[in-house]
Write a protein that holds these residues in place. Structure first.
Motif, PDB file in Angstrom:
ATOM      1  N   SER A   1       0.835  -1.206   0.000  1.00 53.89           N
ATOM      2  CA  SER A   1       0.000   0.000   0.000  1.00 53.89           C
ATOM      3  C   SER A   1       0.867   1.252   0.000  1.00 53.89           C
ATOM      4  O   SER A   1       2.051   1.211   0.349  1.00 53.89           O
ATOM      5  CB  SER A   1      -0.911   0.000   1.229  1.00 53.89           C
ATOM      6  N   THR A   2       0.258   2.355  -0.418  1.00 51.98           N
ATOM      7  CA  THR A   2       0.918   3.661  -0.397  1.00 51.98           C
ATOM      8  C   THR A   2      -0.067   4.711   0.100  1.00 51.98           C
ATOM      9  O   THR A   2      -1.213   4.732  -0.362  1.00 51.98           O
ATOM     10  CB  THR A   2       1.398   4.065  -1.811  1.00 51.98           C
ATOM     11  N   VAL A   3       0.372   5.544   1.037  1.00 51.40           N
ATOM     12  CA  VAL A   3      -0.399   6.718   1.455  1.00 51.40           C
ATOM     13  C   VAL A   3       0.275   7.926   0.820  1.00 51.40           C
ATOM     14  O   VAL A   3       1.501   8.079   0.923  1.00 51.40           O
ATOM     15  CB  VAL A   3      -0.399   6.878   2.992  1.00 51.40           C
ATOM     16  N   ILE A   4      -0.508   8.780   0.153  1.00 53.17           N
ATOM     17  CA  ILE A   4       0.043   9.988  -0.472  1.00 53.17           C
ATOM     18  C   ILE A   4      -0.548  11.189   0.258  1.00 53.17           C
ATOM     19  O   ILE A   4      -1.757  11.440   0.181  1.00 53.17           O
ATOM     20  CB  ILE A   4      -0.260  10.047  -1.982  1.00 53.17           C
ATOM     21  N   ILE A   5       0.308  11.879   0.993  1.00 57.63           N
ATOM     22  CA  ILE A   5      -0.122  13.009   1.805  1.00 57.63           C
ATOM     23  C   ILE A   5       1.075  13.959   1.919  1.00 57.63           C
ATOM     24  O   ILE A   5       2.227  13.505   2.010  1.00 57.63           O
ATOM     25  CB  ILE A   5      -0.631  12.517   3.186  1.00 57.63           C
TER      26      ILE A   5
ATOM     27  N   PHE B   1       4.953   5.606   2.053  1.00 59.43           N
ATOM     28  CA  PHE B   1       4.480   6.992   2.157  1.00 59.43           C
ATOM     29  C   PHE B   1       5.111   7.835   1.060  1.00 59.43           C
ATOM     30  O   PHE B   1       6.312   7.706   0.782  1.00 59.43           O
ATOM     31  CB  PHE B   1       4.849   7.583   3.523  1.00 59.43           C
ATOM     32  N   LYS B   2       4.289   8.697   0.473  1.00 57.30           N
ATOM     33  CA  LYS B   2       4.769   9.608  -0.565  1.00 57.30           C
ATOM     34  C   LYS B   2       4.163  10.982  -0.346  1.00 57.30           C
ATOM     35  O   LYS B   2       3.069  11.092   0.227  1.00 57.30           O
ATOM     36  CB  LYS B   2       4.284   9.143  -1.956  1.00 57.30           C
ATOM     37  N   THR B   3       4.831  12.005  -0.846  1.00 55.78           N
ATOM     38  CA  THR B   3       4.176  13.310  -0.984  1.00 55.78           C
ATOM     39  C   THR B   3       3.828  13.450  -2.474  1.00 55.78           C
ATOM     40  O   THR B   3       4.222  12.612  -3.298  1.00 55.78           O
ATOM     41  CB  THR B   3       5.098  14.482  -0.588  1.00 55.78           C
ATOM     42  N   ALA B   4       3.107  14.516  -2.803  1.00 59.04           N
ATOM     43  CA  ALA B   4       2.781  14.772  -4.211  1.00 59.04           C
ATOM     44  C   ALA B   4       3.602  15.942  -4.736  1.00 59.04           C
ATOM     45  O   ALA B   4       3.210  16.603  -5.710  1.00 59.04           O
ATOM     46  CB  ALA B   4       1.288  15.014  -4.371  1.00 59.04           C
TER      47      ALA B   4
END
Ligand code: MG
Length: 175
Positions: free
Chosen positions: A99-103, A134-137
């Motif tokens: 999974s990946t959360v992008i925040i 985890f990623k940022t945009a």
């Protein structure tokens, strides 16, 4: 021949002040949270849809409509456990989750282990089969401008023969 199924899940929620930020059942220290009918746990929603998708059992909105008062403020791990129970009853066993959360913020790396452990418990899955990234945009678009958060999940299920299958055990309660 082993019967392997893959399921994809995606979700997005609007950022809102004065709400808790809950990801994978873990409350993250943050000055804002996510808006939603339930507890708005965007990661758990994406994983729930991935499980339902792999077993071709519809989607989260079909099983838990946001017009239903009984799901207002609901702990989204309830959705996850229900999806697991449905898949289990059809003879599916979960073998992997990524999974990946992008925040954009806050930084989440210090929560990775707690979120993985919580999900591994709820899903009755070994920790080394549970991945949370985890990623940022990069400050671009609604996520990058801090207006929303997204999550993506992919699960692998294996189907054990054709049944009949027994009632699912209570997910989240270690044997
Ligand atoms: Mg959602």
């Amino acid at each position: 021949m082993s019967d392997i199924r893959t399921g994809l899940g995606w979700d997005a929620h609007r950022i809102a002040p004065g709400r808790p930020l809950i990801l994978g059942g873990i409350t993250v220290a943050s000055e804002f949270g996510l808006e939603g009918h339930s507890d708005a746990d965007v990661l758990s929603h994406a994983i729930t849809d991935a499980i339902l998708g792999a077993a071709a059992l519809g989607d989260i909105g079909m099983h838990f409509p946001d017009t239903d008062e009984q799901w207002k403020g609901c702990d989204s791990l309830v959705f996850l456990k229900h999806a697991m129970s449905l898949a289990y009853a059809e003879g599916y066993r979960l073998i992997n989750l990524d999974s990946t959360v992008i925040i954009e913020r806050p930084k989440l790396k210090d929560y990775r282990q707690a979120i993985r452990e919580r999900l591994a418990d709820v899903l009755s899955l070994e920790l080394d089969r549970v991945s949370v990234k985890f990623k940022t945009a990069e400050k671009v678009g609604p996520v990058g401008e801090g207006r929303s958060a997204e999550a993506q999940a992919i699960v692998t299920l294996q189907r054990l023969g054709t049944g009949p299958f027994h009632e699912a055990p209570g997910f989240g309660q270690q044997a």
